[in-house]
Design a protein around this motif. Structure first.
Motif, PDB file in Angstrom:
ATOM      1  N   MET A 188       0.850  -1.201   0.000  1.00  0.00           N
ATOM      2  CA  MET A 188       0.000   0.000   0.000  1.00  0.00           C
ATOM      3  C   MET A 188       0.873   1.234   0.000  1.00  0.00           C
ATOM      4  SD  MET A 188      -2.508  -1.299   2.828  1.00  0.00           S
ATOM      5  CE  MET A 188      -1.463  -2.693   3.150  1.00  0.00           C
ATOM      6  N   ARG A 189       0.678   2.059  -0.977  1.00  0.00           N
ATOM      7  CA  ARG A 189       1.561   3.208  -1.117  1.00  0.00           C
ATOM      8  C   ARG A 189       1.069   4.331  -0.220  1.00  0.00           C
ATOM      9  NH1 ARG A 189       5.331   5.491  -4.990  1.00  0.00           N
ATOM     10  NH2 ARG A 189       6.968   5.853  -3.508  1.00  0.00           N
ATOM     11  N   PHE A 190       1.508   4.315   1.024  1.00  0.00           N
ATOM     12  CA  PHE A 190       1.038   5.348   1.929  1.00  0.00           C
ATOM     13  C   PHE A 190       2.043   6.452   2.164  1.00  0.00           C
ATOM     14  CE2 PHE A 190      -2.943   3.822   2.736  1.00  0.00           C
ATOM     15  CZ  PHE A 190      -2.986   2.526   3.202  1.00  0.00           C
ATOM     16  N   PHE A 191       3.235   6.345   1.592  1.00  0.00           N
ATOM     17  CA  PHE A 191       4.213   7.410   1.791  1.00  0.00           C
ATOM     18  C   PHE A 191       4.149   8.365   0.630  1.00  0.00           C
ATOM     19  CE2 PHE A 191       5.780   5.798   5.497  1.00  0.00           C
ATOM     20  CZ  PHE A 191       6.067   4.451   5.392  1.00  0.00           C
ATOM     21  N   ASN A 192       4.134   9.647   0.924  1.00  0.00           N
ATOM     22  CA  ASN A 192       3.952  10.599  -0.164  1.00  0.00           C
ATOM     23  C   ASN A 192       4.972  11.712  -0.184  1.00  0.00           C
ATOM     24  OD1 ASN A 192       3.209  11.912   2.088  1.00  0.00           O
ATOM     25  ND2 ASN A 192       1.142  12.405   1.448  1.00  0.00           N
ATOM     26  N   THR A 193       6.072  11.566   0.560  1.00  0.00           N
ATOM     27  CA  THR A 193       7.083  12.627   0.557  1.00  0.00           C
ATOM     28  C   THR A 193       8.405  12.036   0.119  1.00  0.00           C
ATOM     29  OG1 THR A 193       5.948  13.442   2.498  1.00  0.00           O
ATOM     30  CG2 THR A 193       8.003  14.501   1.935  1.00  0.00           C
ATOM     31  N   PHE A 194       9.036  12.665  -0.839  1.00  0.00           N
ATOM     32  CA  PHE A 194      10.283  12.115  -1.379  1.00  0.00           C
ATOM     33  C   PHE A 194      11.337  13.197  -1.513  1.00  0.00           C
ATOM     34  CE2 PHE A 194       8.145   8.291  -2.076  1.00  0.00           C
ATOM     35  CZ  PHE A 194       6.881   8.620  -2.491  1.00  0.00           C
ATOM     36  N   ILE A 195      12.548  12.729  -1.706  1.00  0.00           N
ATOM     37  CA  ILE A 195      13.704  13.628  -1.727  1.00  0.00           C
ATOM     38  C   ILE A 195      14.404  13.498  -3.071  1.00  0.00           C
ATOM     39  CG2 ILE A 195      15.998  13.888  -0.731  1.00  0.00           C
ATOM     40  CD1 ILE A 195      14.347  14.736   1.302  1.00  0.00           C
ATOM     41  N   ARG A 196      14.833  14.620  -3.623  1.00  0.00           N
ATOM     42  CA  ARG A 196      15.705  14.560  -4.789  1.00  0.00           C
ATOM     43  C   ARG A 196      16.927  15.410  -4.517  1.00  0.00           C
ATOM     44  NH1 ARG A 196      13.819  15.808 -10.552  1.00  0.00           N
ATOM     45  NH2 ARG A 196      15.930  15.113 -10.983  1.00  0.00           N
ATOM     46  N   VAL A 197      18.058  14.904  -4.925  1.00  0.00           N
ATOM     47  CA  VAL A 197      19.310  15.636  -4.730  1.00  0.00           C
ATOM     48  C   VAL A 197      19.819  16.083  -6.089  1.00  0.00           C
ATOM     49  CG1 VAL A 197      21.686  15.405  -4.000  1.00  0.00           C
ATOM     50  CG2 VAL A 197      19.903  14.349  -2.669  1.00  0.00           C
ATOM     51  N   PHE A 250       3.943  13.847  -4.867  1.00  0.00           N
ATOM     52  CA  PHE A 250       3.803  13.267  -6.200  1.00  0.00           C
ATOM     53  C   PHE A 250       3.674  14.288  -7.307  1.00  0.00           C
ATOM     54  CE2 PHE A 250       3.902   9.023  -5.066  1.00  0.00           C
ATOM     55  CZ  PHE A 250       3.269   8.875  -3.863  1.00  0.00           C
ATOM     56  N   THR A 251       3.231  15.486  -7.004  1.00  0.00           N
ATOM     57  CA  THR A 251       3.000  16.435  -8.091  1.00  0.00           C
ATOM     58  C   THR A 251       4.018  17.563  -8.149  1.00  0.00           C
ATOM     59  OG1 THR A 251       1.365  17.319  -6.606  1.00  0.00           O
ATOM     60  CG2 THR A 251       0.568  16.088  -8.494  1.00  0.00           C
ATOM     61  N   ASP A 252       4.334  18.167  -7.015  1.00  0.00           N
ATOM     62  CA  ASP A 252       5.272  19.288  -7.140  1.00  0.00           C
ATOM     63  C   ASP A 252       6.205  19.374  -5.931  1.00  0.00           C
ATOM     64  OD1 ASP A 252       3.407  20.123  -5.291  1.00  0.00           O
ATOM     65  OD2 ASP A 252       2.338  21.257  -6.794  1.00  0.00           O
ATOM     66  N   VAL A 253       7.151  20.282  -6.048  1.00  0.00           N
ATOM     67  CA  VAL A 253       8.172  20.452  -5.035  1.00  0.00           C
ATOM     68  C   VAL A 253       7.606  21.287  -3.900  1.00  0.00           C
ATOM     69  CG1 VAL A 253      10.449  21.364  -4.581  1.00  0.00           C
ATOM     70  CG2 VAL A 253       9.930  20.369  -6.792  1.00  0.00           C
ATOM     71  N   ARG A 254       7.805  20.809  -2.668  1.00  0.00           N
ATOM     72  CA  ARG A 254       7.277  21.569  -1.527  1.00  0.00           C
ATOM     73  C   ARG A 254       8.326  22.481  -0.922  1.00  0.00           C
ATOM     74  NH1 ARG A 254       1.840  21.442  -1.240  1.00  0.00           N
ATOM     75  NH2 ARG A 254       1.296  19.616  -2.451  1.00  0.00           N
ATOM     76  N   PRO A 304      11.638  -3.179 -10.739  1.00  0.00           N
ATOM     77  CA  PRO A 304      10.912  -2.696 -11.918  1.00  0.00           C
ATOM     78  C   PRO A 304       9.519  -3.292 -11.999  1.00  0.00           C
ATOM     79  CG  PRO A 304      12.583  -4.284 -12.529  1.00  0.00           C
ATOM     80  CD  PRO A 304      12.799  -3.997 -11.085  1.00  0.00           C
ATOM     81  N   ASN A 305       8.659  -2.607 -12.694  1.00  0.00           N
ATOM     82  CA  ASN A 305       7.275  -3.037 -12.910  1.00  0.00           C
ATOM     83  C   ASN A 305       6.501  -3.255 -11.621  1.00  0.00           C
ATOM     84  OD1 ASN A 305       7.592  -2.980 -15.642  1.00  0.00           O
ATOM     85  ND2 ASN A 305       8.250  -5.098 -15.744  1.00  0.00           N
ATOM     86  N   SER A 306       6.728  -2.404 -10.633  1.00  0.00           N
ATOM     87  CA  SER A 306       5.974  -2.536  -9.390  1.00  0.00           C
ATOM     88  C   SER A 306       4.868  -1.498  -9.366  1.00  0.00           C
ATOM     89  CB  SER A 306       6.880  -2.308  -8.192  1.00  0.00           C
ATOM     90  OG  SER A 306       7.987  -3.140  -8.266  1.00  0.00           O
ATOM     91  N   PHE A 307       3.749  -1.890  -8.809  1.00  0.00           N
ATOM     92  CA  PHE A 307       2.596  -0.994  -8.730  1.00  0.00           C
ATOM     93  C   PHE A 307       2.014  -1.044  -7.351  1.00  0.00           C
ATOM     94  CE2 PHE A 307       2.426   0.131 -13.056  1.00  0.00           C
ATOM     95  CZ  PHE A 307       2.940  -0.948 -13.727  1.00  0.00           C
ATOM     96  N   PRO A 308       1.152  -0.127  -6.908  1.00  0.00           N
ATOM     97  CA  PRO A 308       0.876   1.154  -7.551  1.00  0.00           C
ATOM     98  C   PRO A 308       1.916   2.198  -7.197  1.00  0.00           C
ATOM     99  CG  PRO A 308      -0.449   0.924  -5.590  1.00  0.00           C
ATOM    100  CD  PRO A 308       0.390  -0.308  -5.669  1.00  0.00           C
ATOM    101  N   ARG A 309       2.210   3.084  -8.144  1.00  0.00           N
ATOM    102  CA  ARG A 309       3.254   4.062  -7.868  1.00  0.00           C
ATOM    103  C   ARG A 309       2.717   5.260  -7.112  1.00  0.00           C
ATOM    104  NH1 ARG A 309       5.138   2.708 -13.134  1.00  0.00           N
ATOM    105  NH2 ARG A 309       6.537   0.929 -12.866  1.00  0.00           N
ATOM    106  N   LYS A 310       1.434   5.532  -7.271  1.00  0.00           N
ATOM    107  CA  LYS A 310       0.841   6.638  -6.512  1.00  0.00           C
ATOM    108  C   LYS A 310      -0.286   6.066  -5.679  1.00  0.00           C
ATOM    109  CE  LYS A 310       1.383  10.340  -9.802  1.00  0.00           C
ATOM    110  NZ  LYS A 310       0.759  11.545 -10.306  1.00  0.00           N
ATOM    111  N   PRO A 311      -0.660   6.721  -4.590  1.00  0.00           N
ATOM    112  CA  PRO A 311      -1.817   6.247  -3.826  1.00  0.00           C
ATOM    113  C   PRO A 311      -3.076   6.368  -4.663  1.00  0.00           C
ATOM    114  CG  PRO A 311      -0.571   7.831  -2.554  1.00  0.00           C
ATOM    115  CD  PRO A 311      -0.034   7.874  -3.935  1.00  0.00           C
TER     116      PRO A 311
END
Lengths: 158, 240
Positions: B1-10, B85-89, B183-190
């Motif tokens: 279950m994709r319950f995490f919604n905050t990610f980091i990019r460097v 998932f949509t924009d930078v916070r 690879p090929n894992s789902f769901p990528r978004k909640p």
């Protein structure tokens, strides 16, 4: 003529070598950046999950986790009519109470069920291999064991 | 279950390339100078020396730029983006250095702490799953204390149900996050199913909260029975 060719070569050759090497360097730095990002992300997520955990004792955590094997299969067993909704409700009540008052016996029972079920599951290659009869039999056996343990505990309490 | 919604990019800055570009320029100039000077001499020893010098220079330059444990020291202000998932916070500037033994880029410890705090704060604000699990954890502790105080069977059942709920969902979420690296894992978004499950969990936990806070009241048995029934219903619905 040779001189001109060699002159041009002596300028072009180093430039070509440097270009290729810089390209490789850029790829390496991108890979390092991606690894850094991945490490950072996994570290942050691990930190978050450890904040959510109720206990950091690994054995306790594994005791709690074991029901994660069984809970997702309950809706399927209900729809296949191996157990009724009321029986599943009772099952959850027994398991929840036993987890607090008699954790070790319940753990033994559950471990046995999980092992047997994994053995059955290992032979599955295609979706048609799902052996309804065996799975239902195993689960009903487990349900009876849990019910027996619950009755023992009730008698011990009162 | 994709319950995490905050990610980091460097994202590394462009200035990191400066040193290696300067080294490349030096290499190109010295190489061509050496070759051109060899072209205009008549002595063989000089040509041999020039050849050896070229080989040494090229190997030094290539090693310096292609094996990370011999890189020139890298240090720069990377920008760390915290996004959903949509924009930078949020954006944060962190110093990044190259660790030669481990061949990795590492953040300085202060910046690591800063990033961690930002991440936790972002989750505390926007991640419903995180908040619900913290609520369940608080209930676990309250119920353990209650059960230790008076050995009530209903309290035992409530404690067991909260533990089941909590551990099941955390285990599932952790598993999904790790599986998504494949690879090929789902769901990528909640999906909406996730929102629905969160709503069910929220209702069950709120009922349990009410039952716990009204523990001193005489009608606590009914309340606990109802709260336990609600929890069991939620657990029955769980699809994994």
């Amino acid at each position: 003529m040779y001189t001109t060719v060699l002159l041009i070569l002596s300028v072009l050759l180093p430039i070509a070598l440097a270009w290729k090497t810089l390209h490789v360097w850029k790829k390496i730095v991108l890979r390092l950046q991606w690894q850094c990002q991945r490490d950072l992300q996994s570290e942050l997520l691990r930190n978050l999950i450890s904040r959510m955990q109720v206990t950091h004792d690994v054995q306790q955590q594994s005791h709690h986790k074991i029901m994660s094997y069984i809970l997702p299969r309950l809706p399927r067993y209900i729809s296949e009519r191996a157990v009724t909704e009321q029986e599943v409700d009772d099952f959850l009540r027994y398991t929840a109470t036993l987890q607090v008052i008699a954790q070790e016996p319940l753990l033994t029972l559950t471990q046995r069920f999980v092992n047997e079920h994994t053995t059955v599951r290992k032979n599955y290659r295609r979706p048609e291999d799902y052996d309804t009869v065996k799975e239902h039999e195993l689960f009903r056996q487990y349900y009876r064991d849990v019910q027996m343990l619950w009755k023992e505990q009730q008698n011990a309490l009162f | 279950m994709r319950f995490f919604n905050t990610f980091i990019r460097v994202m590394l800055p462009k200035e990191i390339a400066r040193k290696s570009q300067v080294l490349s320029l030096l290499y190109v100039l010295s190489f061509s100078a050496l070759m051109i000077s060899t072209l205009y001499t008549n002595s063989i020893p000089q040509a041999v020396l020039a050849l050896l010098g070229t080989i040494y220079m090229t190997s030094y330059y290539t090693n310096k730029l292609t094996s990370p444990n011999r890189f020139l020291p890298l240090r720069g202000e990377a920008s760390v983006l915290v996004h959903d998932f949509t924009d930078v916070r949020h954006t944060l500037k962190a110093t990044v250095t190259l660790d030669r033994e481990q061949q990795k880029l590492v953040l300085t410890p202060d910046d690591q702490i800063k990033v961690q705090q930002l991440f936790l704060q972002q989750n505390a604000e926007t991640n419903d799953f995180y908040r619900l699990m913290l609520q369940a954890k608080a209930q676990y502790e309250q119920l353990t204390a209650l059960y230790a105080a008076n050995r009530d069977v209903q309290v035992a059942e409530a404690l067991g149900l909260v533990t089941l709920l909590h551990s099941h969902f955390i285990h599932g979420a952790e598993f999904t996050e790790r599986a998504l690296a494949l690879p090929n894992s789902f769901p990528r978004k909640p999906t909406e199913a996730h929102t629905y499950i969160l709503q069910l969990i929220r209702i069950a936990l709120n009922r349990m909260d009410e039952a716990i806070t009204h523990y001193e009241n005489p009608e606590r048995e009914e309340q606990f029975t109802k709260a336990n029934a609600k929890m069991r219903e939620t657990l029955r619905y769980v699809q994994g």
